[in-house]
Design a protein around this motif. Structure first.
Motif, PDB file in Angstrom:
ATOM      1  N   LEU A  42      38.952 -12.968 -22.265  1.00 53.65           N
ATOM      2  CA  LEU A  42      38.312 -12.029 -21.551  1.00 53.65           C
ATOM      3  C   LEU A  42      37.478 -10.939 -22.540  1.00 53.65           C
ATOM      4  O   LEU A  42      36.355 -10.557 -22.030  1.00 53.65           O
TER       5      LEU A  42
ATOM      6  N   ASP B 138      32.682 -22.973 -24.381  1.00 52.82           N
ATOM      7  CA  ASP B 138      33.631 -22.584 -23.295  1.00 52.82           C
ATOM      8  C   ASP B 138      34.698 -21.840 -23.643  1.00 52.82           C
ATOM      9  O   ASP B 138      35.038 -22.357 -24.886  1.00 52.82           O
TER      10      ASP B 138
ATOM     11  N   ARG C  58      31.152 -20.620 -19.988  1.00 50.36           N
ATOM     12  CA  ARG C  58      31.983 -20.424 -18.845  1.00 50.36           C
ATOM     13  C   ARG C  58      33.363 -19.965 -19.456  1.00 50.36           C
ATOM     14  O   ARG C  58      33.731 -20.440 -20.661  1.00 50.36           O
ATOM     15  N   ILE C  59      34.238 -19.160 -18.676  1.00 43.29           N
ATOM     16  CA  ILE C  59      35.647 -18.931 -18.979  1.00 43.29           C
ATOM     17  C   ILE C  59      36.509 -19.290 -18.001  1.00 43.29           C
ATOM     18  O   ILE C  59      36.315 -19.249 -16.939  1.00 43.29           O
TER      19      ILE C  59
ATOM     20  N   ASN D  15      32.078 -17.900  -9.168  1.00 41.93           N
ATOM     21  CA  ASN D  15      33.280 -17.720  -9.821  1.00 41.93           C
ATOM     22  C   ASN D  15      34.314 -18.310  -8.833  1.00 41.93           C
ATOM     23  O   ASN D  15      34.256 -18.741  -7.463  1.00 41.93           O
TER      24      ASN D  15
ATOM     25  N   VAL E 277      33.492 -17.769 -14.039  1.00 39.94           N
ATOM     26  CA  VAL E 277      34.799 -17.207 -14.551  1.00 39.94           C
ATOM     27  C   VAL E 277      35.559 -18.012 -13.422  1.00 39.94           C
ATOM     28  O   VAL E 277      35.509 -17.992 -12.138  1.00 39.94           O
TER      29      VAL E 277
ATOM     30  N   LEU F 297      30.721  -9.232 -16.020  1.00 39.88           N
ATOM     31  CA  LEU F 297      30.637 -10.509 -16.534  1.00 39.88           C
ATOM     32  C   LEU F 297      29.279 -11.380 -15.799  1.00 39.88           C
ATOM     33  O   LEU F 297      29.660 -11.482 -14.649  1.00 39.88           O
TER      34      LEU F 297
ATOM     35  N   ALA G  25      34.316 -12.621 -23.819  1.00 44.67           N
ATOM     36  CA  ALA G  25      33.401 -12.657 -22.698  1.00 44.67           C
ATOM     37  C   ALA G  25      32.749 -11.235 -22.870  1.00 44.67           C
ATOM     38  O   ALA G  25      31.204 -11.355 -22.467  1.00 44.67           O
TER      39      ALA G  25
ATOM     40  N   LEU H 297      34.990  -9.991  -9.384  1.00 43.93           N
ATOM     41  CA  LEU H 297      34.006 -11.067  -9.811  1.00 43.93           C
ATOM     42  C   LEU H 297      33.033 -11.582  -8.794  1.00 43.93           C
ATOM     43  O   LEU H 297      32.299 -12.431  -8.966  1.00 43.93           O
TER      44      LEU H 297
END
Length: 308
Positions: A134, A122, A146-147, A264, A225, A221, A137, A247
């Motif tokens: 970012l 993560d 996951r970010i 997200n 997020v 992505l 990813a 997103l």
């Protein structure tokens, strides 16, 4: 005027969060279990590992260093194995000969994770560090599960307009006036070559003057997020909403059973600015449930009412 305002903002960012200060010592800031240097992209980076658990890469903000997270680092390390890296030219990491670039550092972080033996992590990044996460990813999606992006925009026009002239003024000419700020003092205390501070300011100025817009990349992505901002952040509220919509969030009602819910998340933390959100305990309290994939309670039903 712009240079003075920028220096004042830099001071505000660091007053309560730097290594070696009484405030930091009293807060019981995490000490690394191990640390070292690793080369990626021709840059020798400094890294630290704090805590135990599932791995979490953490990236600090521009003109900062790992310690700028203050007590937040300890809170994260209480639940996760935190891999913290000083960005190119920051903290204990080398400046090197190349320009400062989010894309290049995104590649570097993937290389560092490989060299340290992490297949997938993560990741959380604050401000410029969020830009690095970012790009990691986007460019290496296989490396991140996951970010969390904290006070991070996806395009240069996301800043309030008055911020752009201040950023454009950043350069070596500011070095002397910044020598009394905690920002310079923290750099001088740990940098491999403190005399390169003017060079770092020149590289950062060139970086901040370069237009960017990652909107199309954001749409690609696939991992969950979380976006986290202060309600008095340096990013326009319209930009924050647009980021969440890119997103797939904030486009429709979630539905009674959360059937239209995006994977997200967006968090707006009250009474916080861009300059203090990185040291607020509320940041850790907000991102940890998301990063830990904690499940929310199921929607209530008529049976719930009947049992009362």
């Amino acid at each position: 005027m712009f240079k003075t305002a920028f220096a004042a903002a830099c001071t505000a960012l660091f007053l309560t969060s730097l290594a070696g200060t009484p405030a930091r010592a009293e807060a019981g800031i995490s000490k690394p279990l191990r640390s070292g240097e690793v080369e990626a992209g021709g840059i020798r980076y400094h890294y630290q590992v704090h805590g135990e658990g599932e791995p979490l890469l953490v990236m600090h903000g521009g003109l900062g260093l790992i310690e700028m997270f203050g007590p937040v680092l300890s809170m994260l390390a209480a639940e996760r194995e935190v891999i913290a890296v000083d960005m190119q030219g920051h903290g204990r990491s080398e400046l090197g000969d190349r320009p400062i670039s989010l894309e290049a550092m995104g590649d570097d972080m993937a290389s560092i994770l490989d060299q340290l033996g992490y297949d997938r992590v993560d990741a959380m990044g604050y401000s410029m560090g969020g830009g690095v996460v970012l790009r990691l990813a986007v460019q290496h999606p296989e490396k991140v599960r996951r970010i969390a992006l904290v006070s991070t925009g996806f395009a240069q026009d996301g800043f309030y307009p008055e911020m752009l002239p201040m950023q454009a003024q950043v350069g070596a000419g500011m070095a002397e006036m910044m020598k009394d700020t905690p920002m310079y003092q923290s750099y001088a205390a740990v940098a491999p070559d403190p005399s390169l501070f003017p060079n770092l300011l020149d590289r950062m100025g060139a970086f901040m003057r370069k237009p960017y817009n990652f909107a199309e990349d954001v749409k690609t992505l696939g991992m969950p997020v979380m976006l986290v901002f202060g309600d008095s952040d340096m990013y326009r509220s319209e930009h924050i909403v647009a980021f969440y919509q890119l997103l797939g969030g904030g486009l429709k009602d979630a539905g009674w059973q959360r059937e239209n819910m995006s994977q997200n998340r967006l968090a707006i933390l009250p009474n916080l600015t861009h300059y203090d959100i990185g040291v607020s305990p509320r940041l850790a309290e907000t991102v940890l449930p998301f990063l830990n994939d904690d499940q929310v309670n199921a929607p209530w039903t008529a049976d719930d009412l009947m049992r009362k």
